[in-house]
Design an enzyme around this catalytic site. Sequence first.
Site, PDB file in Angstrom:
ATOM      1  N   HIS B  78       0.928  -1.057  -0.294  1.00 18.11           N
ATOM      2  CA  HIS B  78       0.054   0.123   0.022  1.00 18.11           C
ATOM      3  C   HIS B  78       0.825   1.206  -0.047  1.00 18.11           C
ATOM      4  O   HIS B  78       0.671   2.397  -0.881  1.00 18.11           O
ATOM      5  CB  HIS B  78      -1.083   0.100   1.219  1.00 18.11           C
ATOM      6  CG  HIS B  78      -1.707   1.215   1.604  1.00 18.11           C
ATOM      7  ND1 HIS B  78      -2.606   1.839   0.728  1.00 18.11           N
ATOM      8  CD2 HIS B  78      -1.329   2.382   2.727  1.00 18.11           C
ATOM      9  CE1 HIS B  78      -2.810   2.965   1.257  1.00 18.11           C
ATOM     10  NE2 HIS B  78      -2.312   3.202   2.421  1.00 18.11           N
ATOM     11  N   ASP B 107       6.334  21.459 -26.861  1.00 16.41           N
ATOM     12  CA  ASP B 107       6.253  20.054 -26.285  1.00 16.41           C
ATOM     13  C   ASP B 107       7.093  20.056 -25.140  1.00 16.41           C
ATOM     14  O   ASP B 107       7.895  21.060 -24.780  1.00 16.41           O
ATOM     15  CB  ASP B 107       6.373  18.856 -27.274  1.00 16.41           C
ATOM     16  CG  ASP B 107       5.990  17.632 -26.823  1.00 16.41           C
ATOM     17  OD1 ASP B 107       6.160  17.331 -25.991  1.00 16.41           O
ATOM     18  OD2 ASP B 107       5.289  17.152 -27.724  1.00 16.41           O
ATOM     19  N   TRP B 143       7.071   0.024   3.902  1.00 23.51           N
ATOM     20  CA  TRP B 143       7.421   0.731   2.829  1.00 23.51           C
ATOM     21  C   TRP B 143       9.023   1.582   3.011  1.00 23.51           C
ATOM     22  O   TRP B 143       9.674   1.798   2.161  1.00 23.51           O
ATOM     23  CB  TRP B 143       6.578   1.895   2.272  1.00 23.51           C
ATOM     24  CG  TRP B 143       6.632   3.056   2.990  1.00 23.51           C
ATOM     25  CD1 TRP B 143       6.214   3.566   3.983  1.00 23.51           C
ATOM     26  CD2 TRP B 143       7.396   4.496   2.331  1.00 23.51           C
ATOM     27  NE1 TRP B 143       6.432   4.704   4.444  1.00 23.51           N
ATOM     28  CE2 TRP B 143       7.223   5.485   3.345  1.00 23.51           C
ATOM     29  CE3 TRP B 143       8.292   4.553   1.334  1.00 23.51           C
ATOM     30  CZ2 TRP B 143       7.724   6.644   3.074  1.00 23.51           C
ATOM     31  CZ3 TRP B 143       8.728   5.744   1.104  1.00 23.51           C
ATOM     32  CH2 TRP B 143       8.222   6.718   2.290  1.00 23.51           C
ATOM     33  N   SER B 171      12.977   6.071 -14.015  1.00 23.42           N
ATOM     34  CA  SER B 171      11.836   6.818 -14.440  1.00 23.42           C
ATOM     35  C   SER B 171      11.750   8.184 -13.949  1.00 23.42           C
ATOM     36  O   SER B 171      11.645   9.110 -14.790  1.00 23.42           O
ATOM     37  CB  SER B 171      10.443   6.044 -14.258  1.00 23.42           C
ATOM     38  OG  SER B 171       9.627   7.017 -14.399  1.00 23.42           O
ATOM     39  N   SER B 172      11.756   8.424 -12.591  1.00 25.13           N
ATOM     40  CA  SER B 172      11.673   9.721 -12.090  1.00 25.13           C
ATOM     41  C   SER B 172      12.670  10.491 -12.604  1.00 25.13           C
ATOM     42  O   SER B 172      12.495  11.682 -12.709  1.00 25.13           O
ATOM     43  CB  SER B 172      11.579   9.401 -10.558  1.00 25.13           C
ATOM     44  OG  SER B 172      10.753   8.836 -10.065  1.00 25.13           O
ATOM     45  N   HIS B 255      13.118  12.192   3.269  1.00 22.02           N
ATOM     46  CA  HIS B 255      12.511  13.325   3.598  1.00 22.02           C
ATOM     47  C   HIS B 255      12.472  14.170   2.441  1.00 22.02           C
ATOM     48  O   HIS B 255      11.254  14.719   2.315  1.00 22.02           O
ATOM     49  CB  HIS B 255      13.217  14.197   4.808  1.00 22.02           C
ATOM     50  CG  HIS B 255      12.318  15.081   5.478  1.00 22.02           C
ATOM     51  ND1 HIS B 255      11.175  14.630   6.344  1.00 22.02           N
ATOM     52  CD2 HIS B 255      11.900  16.354   5.212  1.00 22.02           C
ATOM     53  CE1 HIS B 255      10.341  15.450   6.757  1.00 22.02           C
ATOM     54  NE2 HIS B 255      10.933  16.899   6.029  1.00 22.02           N
ATOM     55  N   GLU B 257      11.865  13.329  -0.425  1.00 24.10           N
ATOM     56  CA  GLU B 257      10.971  12.699  -1.163  1.00 24.10           C
ATOM     57  C   GLU B 257       9.418  13.054  -0.643  1.00 24.10           C
ATOM     58  O   GLU B 257       8.577  13.272  -1.120  1.00 24.10           O
ATOM     59  CB  GLU B 257      10.927  11.309  -0.876  1.00 24.10           C
ATOM     60  CG  GLU B 257       9.737  10.448  -1.304  1.00 24.10           C
ATOM     61  CD  GLU B 257       9.580  10.126  -2.713  1.00 24.10           C
ATOM     62  OE1 GLU B 257      10.573  10.610  -3.466  1.00 24.10           O
ATOM     63  OE2 GLU B 257       8.313   9.889  -3.097  1.00 24.10           O
ATOM     64  N   TYR B 259       8.857  16.118   0.438  1.00 25.25           N
ATOM     65  CA  TYR B 259       8.286  17.507  -0.305  1.00 25.25           C
ATOM     66  C   TYR B 259       8.236  17.033  -1.853  1.00 25.25           C
ATOM     67  O   TYR B 259       7.511  17.975  -2.283  1.00 25.25           O
ATOM     68  CB  TYR B 259       9.506  18.348   0.012  1.00 25.25           C
ATOM     69  CG  TYR B 259       9.371  18.684   1.671  1.00 25.25           C
ATOM     70  CD1 TYR B 259       8.332  19.113   2.206  1.00 25.25           C
ATOM     71  CD2 TYR B 259      10.525  18.373   2.391  1.00 25.25           C
ATOM     72  CE1 TYR B 259       8.293  19.514   3.571  1.00 25.25           C
ATOM     73  CE2 TYR B 259      10.643  18.410   4.132  1.00 25.25           C
ATOM     74  CZ  TYR B 259       9.392  19.173   4.351  1.00 25.25           C
ATOM     75  OH  TYR B 259       9.239  19.203   5.691  1.00 25.25           O
ATOM     76  N   SER B 270      -1.848  27.121  -5.503  1.00 20.77           N
ATOM     77  CA  SER B 270      -1.516  28.506  -5.789  1.00 20.77           C
ATOM     78  C   SER B 270      -2.130  28.968  -7.251  1.00 20.77           C
ATOM     79  O   SER B 270      -2.004  30.277  -7.370  1.00 20.77           O
ATOM     80  CB  SER B 270      -0.018  28.895  -5.895  1.00 20.77           C
ATOM     81  OG  SER B 270       0.574  28.381  -4.641  1.00 20.77           O
ATOM     82  N   HIS B 304      14.955  13.395  11.791  1.00 15.81           N
ATOM     83  CA  HIS B 304      13.897  13.495  12.809  1.00 15.81           C
ATOM     84  C   HIS B 304      12.950  12.280  12.505  1.00 15.81           C
ATOM     85  O   HIS B 304      12.090  12.147  13.366  1.00 15.81           O
ATOM     86  CB  HIS B 304      13.155  14.996  12.802  1.00 15.81           C
ATOM     87  CG  HIS B 304      12.298  15.053  11.360  1.00 15.81           C
ATOM     88  ND1 HIS B 304      12.439  16.159  10.796  1.00 15.81           N
ATOM     89  CD2 HIS B 304      11.677  14.314  10.545  1.00 15.81           C
ATOM     90  CE1 HIS B 304      11.609  15.958   9.330  1.00 15.81           C
ATOM     91  NE2 HIS B 304      11.175  14.826   9.421  1.00 15.81           N
ATOM     92  N   HIS B 305      13.233  11.492  11.431  1.00 16.42           N
ATOM     93  CA  HIS B 305      12.380  10.239  11.626  1.00 16.42           C
ATOM     94  C   HIS B 305      13.112   9.100  12.536  1.00 16.42           C
ATOM     95  O   HIS B 305      12.935   7.807  12.662  1.00 16.42           O
ATOM     96  CB  HIS B 305      12.666   9.592  10.179  1.00 16.42           C
ATOM     97  CG  HIS B 305      11.873  10.674   9.253  1.00 16.42           C
ATOM     98  ND1 HIS B 305      10.531  10.468   8.905  1.00 16.42           N
ATOM     99  CD2 HIS B 305      12.244  11.578   8.379  1.00 16.42           C
ATOM    100  CE1 HIS B 305      10.042  11.447   7.891  1.00 16.42           C
ATOM    101  NE2 HIS B 305      11.150  12.197   7.756  1.00 16.42           N
ATOM    102  N   THR B 330       6.572  27.108   5.720  1.00 12.03           N
ATOM    103  CA  THR B 330       5.028  26.577   5.389  1.00 12.03           C
ATOM    104  C   THR B 330       4.172  27.463   5.833  1.00 12.03           C
ATOM    105  O   THR B 330       3.138  27.570   5.166  1.00 12.03           O
ATOM    106  CB  THR B 330       5.225  25.059   5.955  1.00 12.03           C
ATOM    107  OG1 THR B 330       6.302  24.481   5.903  1.00 12.03           O
ATOM    108  CG2 THR B 330       3.968  24.432   5.449  1.00 12.03           C
ATOM    109  N   LYS B 333       3.417  30.382   3.446  1.00 13.99           N
ATOM    110  CA  LYS B 333       2.612  29.733   2.374  1.00 13.99           C
ATOM    111  C   LYS B 333       1.206  29.971   2.559  1.00 13.99           C
ATOM    112  O   LYS B 333       0.431  30.442   1.868  1.00 13.99           O
ATOM    113  CB  LYS B 333       3.055  28.461   1.719  1.00 13.99           C
ATOM    114  CG  LYS B 333       4.401  28.316   1.068  1.00 13.99           C
ATOM    115  CD  LYS B 333       4.596  27.104   0.297  1.00 13.99           C
ATOM    116  CE  LYS B 333       4.009  27.166  -0.826  1.00 13.99           C
ATOM    117  NZ  LYS B 333       5.103  27.565  -1.935  1.00 13.99           N
ATOM    118  N   ARG B 452       2.045   1.825  15.362  1.00 16.63           N
ATOM    119  CA  ARG B 452       1.523   1.413  13.779  1.00 16.63           C
ATOM    120  C   ARG B 452       2.035   0.034  13.374  1.00 16.63           C
ATOM    121  O   ARG B 452       2.733  -0.530  13.797  1.00 16.63           O
ATOM    122  CB  ARG B 452       2.052   2.412  12.791  1.00 16.63           C
ATOM    123  CG  ARG B 452       3.523   2.508  13.012  1.00 16.63           C
ATOM    124  CD  ARG B 452       4.177   3.883  12.142  1.00 16.63           C
ATOM    125  NE  ARG B 452       4.002   3.738  10.895  1.00 16.63           N
ATOM    126  CZ  ARG B 452       4.950   4.354  10.048  1.00 16.63           C
ATOM    127  NH1 ARG B 452       5.742   4.953  10.453  1.00 16.63           N
ATOM    128  NH2 ARG B 452       4.727   4.131   8.590  1.00 16.63           N
TER     129      ARG B 452
END
Lengths: 375, 527
Positions: B78, B107, B143, B171-172, B255, B257, B259, B270, B304-305, B330, B333, B452
Amino acid sequence: MFSRTWQRLSSVVLGLFLSPAIMADWELNMPQGVTDISQSIYDLHMLIFWICVWIGVVVFGVMFYSIFAHRKSKGAKASQFHESLGLELLWTALPTAILIAMAVPATTTLIKMYDTTDAQVDIKITGHQWKWQYDYLGEDVGFFSNLTTSQDEIYDRTAKGDNYLLEVDKHVVVPTGQKIRFLITSNDVIHAWWVPEIAVKKDAIPGYINESWALIPEGKEGLYRGQCAELCGVDHGFMPIVLEAVTEDQYQIWLDDQRAAAEAQAAAALGDFSHEQLMVKGAEVYARSCAACHGAEGEGMGSVFPALAGSAIATGDMAEHIDIVLNGKQGTAMQAFAAQLGEVDLAAVITYERNAWGNDAGDTVTPKMIIDAKQ
Amino acid sequence: MTTATAHHDDHGHHGPAKGIMRWVLTTNHKDIGSMYLWFSFTMLFIGGAMALIIRSELFQPGMQLIEPEFFNQMTTMHGLIMVFGVVMPAFVGLANWMVPLMVGAPDMALPRMNNWSFWILPFAFGMLLLTLFTEAGAPNFGWTFYAPLSTTYAPSSVTFFIFGVHMMGISSIMGAINIVVTILNLRAPGMTLMKMPLFVWTWLITAYLLIAVMPVLAGVVTMMLMDIHFGTSFFDAAGGGDPVLFQHVFWFFGHPEVYIMILPAFGIVSQIIPTFARKPLFGYASMVYATSSIAFLSFIVWAHHMFTVGLPLETELFFMYATMLIAIPTGVKVFNWVSTMFRGSMTFETPMLFALAFVVLFTIGGFSGLMLAIAPADFQYHDTYFVVAHFHYVLVPGALFGIIAGVYYWLPKWTGNYYDEKLGKFHFWMSFIGVNVTFFPMHFIGLAGMPRRIPDYALQFADFNAIATVGAFIFGFSQLVLLYVVIKSIRGGEKATDEVWEGAEGLEWTIPSPAPYHTFAEPPHVK
């Protein structure tokens, strides 16, 4: 005192979302716990929570005011302003100030949490898939602690007990009024030892010994339950912790009892047991230590955990069977049980596996054979 | 701004090829954008079905439907599918469609690579999903695939997982390079960097993040591959390796990732809020600076993870302070969005509803993020449902609502027809209710102590888990409404004007609806 007020306010606000029937405090919010550190953490939690609530009230207040007042259907004409250096500076500086104010108490608490010096009791905690091992350093006391919730409760075949999934066969007993240092490591994958009421959570990592500490004040004797908090494999949800805080006197008595019990067990292993005695005991040990993977009826689980009913090892050479139970099997989830179970339990469970569920080895493994095999 | 659109009608040689080969061989940014979006939508239903399997098992205490082993496979798949198969491809799809239209380019700059970077994805995910049918089962280590659970103790399908991740990474990276090159080289004359629409800006920054961190992810899975098959011990303590090293490398990717999955949504919101407030975006320049600051900070907050892995005190303090800093840009914004609405002239079509829900619910996710940044408190929050609530608030009503808002906003431009507004609003309200009923109670059970990634739980968590499961089904099935709305809009409906929305500004609204197969063969001039 300030924190009391916060606490009361918070239950009121949180209560707004919920019916009173389910509004017991412990279900909704972080426990305040029983140690100074857990109280400090709770206070930090509520402080940052209320800061967020008030910022939310202001920001969403302005937003919802605009949504109601500045809508085209009410004939609102759009202004065209789109810049203000002053505002940008203000809403950069103000949050910065709030964050600095927040960082000060957070730093103080963190420094306290990291001070593991001058501990009076040292307990080494080792995570295993999927149980905890406790060693009281310098006290010659150590044991494994397993989940006691039955497979029948888990699979809804009987009613669930009050402490469903939060109960173990041996509690980790600690004295109140003394600084206890936990030395946390792991034997296989990463686990995390967590007891919310004392606000100790630390990862158990193979190759590392992490430190944490708690001082449970006198008068706060009781049972505190926790769970593994880091995904550690299939039974991650089934390796709880039960911490039993007792007075200093009771703690000393408990230590003596443990040592006496260990001696008695060693002596008992030299005695004689009948096949029937071992089968009865073996069934108990199997349900506690083996059934989670190999199934209540030895049927195994999927392709990962092989069935024992009819297996070549459990019906074949006895020495091979003893070896795999004592020393585990490299590269699989099968652990070494030599240190986890006493000689009598090991003999009983191997005898049971060889003669239950239609297995017909017909032989008996005695505790003495286990003692020999260990040498 | 002048309208200098090439009004090519399709005279055969300029139009798309016929049949399936159109999609296999296409180098057209609109075709490829559509394929990315359909791929992402398909993955949303697959990953969503897995979420519903998880929630069904958690509906009440005890094991009723699936075994713990399969539960772990479901949580892992998931997460991987939603992150790499839904959110990222959807953003790349939107970028493919909209970036050339917004900057006035004919293009993407590298059209053949564009085709390749899409067509890798179905194979990468095909391989990942097929592991479900292998004897050992799918990856089951979460994950975040922490070693040594994902190396020494992993099922044999881990090798397929590693190659799948490599393909997604390739790909990315190619997609990101394409977007950077397009933005930097193919802007219409007169479109300076500080005149670019915010969606283009946020994607430019996101693309740089991707180029910076996807190779780190490739590195960490390669180290795993070496540990598993070639006898190295990067992460094996018994061989002198370090399990914590895995987490440092993973989160150095992980991290930024996070963002990568939110900045383009900031850009979409926006675009939408000024349109429906009929008022220019407040603080355009500060939005650009805030986005850049967030991107920079994302590289120095990864640990921080890992507050509970036993980092030294000084390290812990550094990462706590750095993480708290993220709240500042943040916040800027959010304040800017609210100021854009203030004294505007607002209407509430479906894209605006999703954008407003984004602002409120993403901010709630930001608040719980700020709470998680407080290291001492994180010792209680870490690895509980409080974290699950936090990141689902920023990813579902955050990233996903941003994507859905963008789809509704640009759908008339893509199909030439307005979507069914009534159904769109119905879809919004069902999603809004569903998402909150699902994820808000998770804050409570997390604080109350539920870890979790567990398939079964103690009795005191039962009520809120039951509520969350009901919410998940409401949310999941509401997405079928979106599918219906999109198909209906493709097949017909009220014809869309070129401008589509009354207050819309930008080059994409100067071309006809639906957008012709080729646009901006002659670059427009931006004043």
